[in-house]
Design an enzyme around this catalytic site. Structure first.
Site, PDB file in Angstrom:
ATOM      1  N   SER A 279      -6.106  -8.294  -1.122  1.00  0.00           N
ATOM      2  CA  SER A 279      -5.818  -7.510   0.082  1.00  0.00           C
ATOM      3  C   SER A 279      -6.457  -6.133  -0.005  1.00  0.00           C
ATOM      4  CB  SER A 279      -4.305  -7.368   0.269  1.00  0.00           C
ATOM      5  OG  SER A 279      -3.713  -8.619   0.512  1.00  0.00           O
TER       6      SER A 279
ATOM      7  N   THR B  14      -7.742  -9.643   4.282  1.00  0.00           N
ATOM      8  CA  THR B  14      -8.031 -10.500   3.136  1.00  0.00           C
ATOM      9  C   THR B  14      -9.533 -10.581   2.896  1.00  0.00           C
ATOM     10  OG1 THR B  14      -6.072 -11.838   3.561  1.00  0.00           O
ATOM     11  CG2 THR B  14      -7.769 -12.817   2.182  1.00  0.00           C
TER      12      THR B  14
ATOM     13  N   PHE C 271       0.830  -1.198   0.000  1.00  0.00           N
ATOM     14  CA  PHE C 271       0.000   0.000   0.000  1.00  0.00           C
ATOM     15  C   PHE C 271       0.869   1.255   0.000  1.00  0.00           C
ATOM     16  CE2 PHE C 271      -2.078  -3.505   2.159  1.00  0.00           C
ATOM     17  CZ  PHE C 271      -3.286  -3.585   1.474  1.00  0.00           C
TER      18      PHE C 271
ATOM     19  N   CYS D 177      -3.961  -4.356   6.726  1.00  0.00           N
ATOM     20  CA  CYS D 177      -4.059  -5.213   5.542  1.00  0.00           C
ATOM     21  C   CYS D 177      -4.922  -6.426   5.882  1.00  0.00           C
ATOM     22  CB  CYS D 177      -2.662  -5.663   5.099  1.00  0.00           C
ATOM     23  SG  CYS D 177      -2.683  -6.768   3.657  1.00  0.00           S
TER      24      CYS D 177
ATOM     25  N   THR E 133       3.325  13.240   6.993  1.00  0.00           N
ATOM     26  CA  THR E 133       4.680  13.674   7.334  1.00  0.00           C
ATOM     27  C   THR E 133       4.733  14.101   8.796  1.00  0.00           C
ATOM     28  OG1 THR E 133       5.065  14.438   5.074  1.00  0.00           O
ATOM     29  CG2 THR E 133       6.546  15.270   6.781  1.00  0.00           C
TER      30      THR E 133
ATOM     31  N   HIS F 204       0.720  -3.507   8.207  1.00  0.00           N
ATOM     32  CA  HIS F 204       1.000  -4.250   9.438  1.00  0.00           C
ATOM     33  C   HIS F 204       1.103  -3.239  10.588  1.00  0.00           C
ATOM     34  CE1 HIS F 204       3.110  -7.355   6.634  1.00  0.00           C
ATOM     35  NE2 HIS F 204       1.799  -7.328   6.489  1.00  0.00           N
TER      36      HIS F 204
ATOM     37  N   ALA G 173      -8.201 -11.502  12.731  1.00  0.00           N
ATOM     38  CA  ALA G 173      -7.501 -12.429  13.609  1.00  0.00           C
ATOM     39  C   ALA G 173      -7.328 -11.811  15.002  1.00  0.00           C
ATOM     40  CB  ALA G 173      -6.127 -12.773  13.022  1.00  0.00           C
TER      41      ALA G 173
END
Length: 303
Positions: free
Chosen positions: A92, A101, A44, A99, A198, A153, A115
């Site tokens: 994804s 599925t 991404f 991220c 930023t 992540h 999860a």
């Protein structure tokens, strides 16, 4: 001369055939690359494509596992026409920077599984029906990256501490833990709820054990304010944080190198210690022999 010409012609034909085969394979791969989205979607960029709407966040006690048994899980369904426009089962999709599925979808919405680790690390477990979430499809490998490399992540959640305006821009101050702030630097990248921003200011805090003593700030331009969920979140609400993965890779590399240098130093220190002990032993032996010689000379002079 004739056999020589025949050999040259055969080599020329063989070369042309090989080049033709290579070209055919290359164009075939390029065509397949262009047509098969699973081949060129990787990660991404932090450039939010849509603000989706949460439809449901519900437990599912009949999730089929690899061995055919059933387990309990959590499923999130989000409405986003952009996300499903070119979706496929297993693709994804980043939801608030996480991220995930796609396990099912239709023309308007998609469903993903969450999860336990995802629920622990992110703010997705606190979503309710109607919540707005940032949506980004996986980035094409041949596409333009207008943000930075985002894995999806999430490292942790931060807490919005302050928010204020300066002209048409919006300042946001976010508190994070001490083990995360070390990866955040002024003018570096940070991903907040899937938005590439930023970093402006960074405060590392007085103590690594002081809760929420560390914080950083970002500034959102008017366009960004209208297309992401961060400005609508109240003070005290959690946001997903993903630091720049390059910072973690550099730390890991330096840690390995430092450990290597430390081991070398320890080995050299042990060798020096051993040499020092041997030198002290030899010095003691020399002194002992000198004393023995001196006694022998004294006995010789004075029988």
């Amino acid at each position: 001369c004739m056999p020589y010409c025949i050999v040259v012609i055969m080599i020329f034909i063989f070369t042309l055939l090989n080049l033709s085969a290579v070209a055919s394979l290359t164009f075939s791969n390029l065509y397949r690359y262009k047509c098969d989205s699973s081949l060129h979607r990787a990660m991404f960029s932090g450039i939010v494509e849509d603000m989706g709407i949460v439809e449901t966040l519900i437990p599912n006690q009949k999730m089929v596992l690899w061995d055919g048994s059933l387990g309990e899980g959590v499923e999130l369904t989000v409405r986003s026409k952009i996300a499903v426009s070119d979706a496929s089962i297993g693709c994804s999709i980043a939801v608030n920077g996480v991220c995930l599925t796609a396990t099912s979808f239709d023309d308007e919405k998609f469903t993903v599984g969450l999860a336990p680790e995802t629920l622990r690390r992110s703010n997705l477990g606190s979503l309710i029906q109607g919540s707005k979430v940032n949506i980004e499809r996986a980035l094409k490998a041949d596409g333009r990256n207008s943000g930075h490399f985002v894995q999806g992540h999430v490292d942790c959640t931060g807490v919005i501490q302050e928010r204020w305006k300066e002209g048409d821009s919006l300042w946001v101050k976010v508190a994070v833990s001490a083990d995360v702030i070390k990866y955040i630097v002024p003018k570096g990248f940070i991903c907040i709820d899937g938005t590439s921003l930023t970093v402006c200011d960074v405060q590392h805090g007085e103590s690594a054990t002081t809760a929420r003593a560390c914080w950083f700030t970002v500034m959102l331009i008017a366009h960004t304010q209208q297309h992401v969920v961060l400005p609508s979140k109240p003070i005290g609400e959690e946001v997903n944080i993903e630091v720049d993965v390059l910072a973690k890779m550099v730390e890991n590399s330096l840690t390995g190198a430092t450990e290597g240098w430390k081991k070398q130093w320890e080995m050299a220190h042990d060798e020096n210690k051993l040499l020092t002990e041997k030198l002290q032993w030899l010095t003691a032996k020399v002194e002992e022999m000198s004393a023995t010689i001196a006694r022998m000379e004294g006995t010789t002079k004075h029988p």
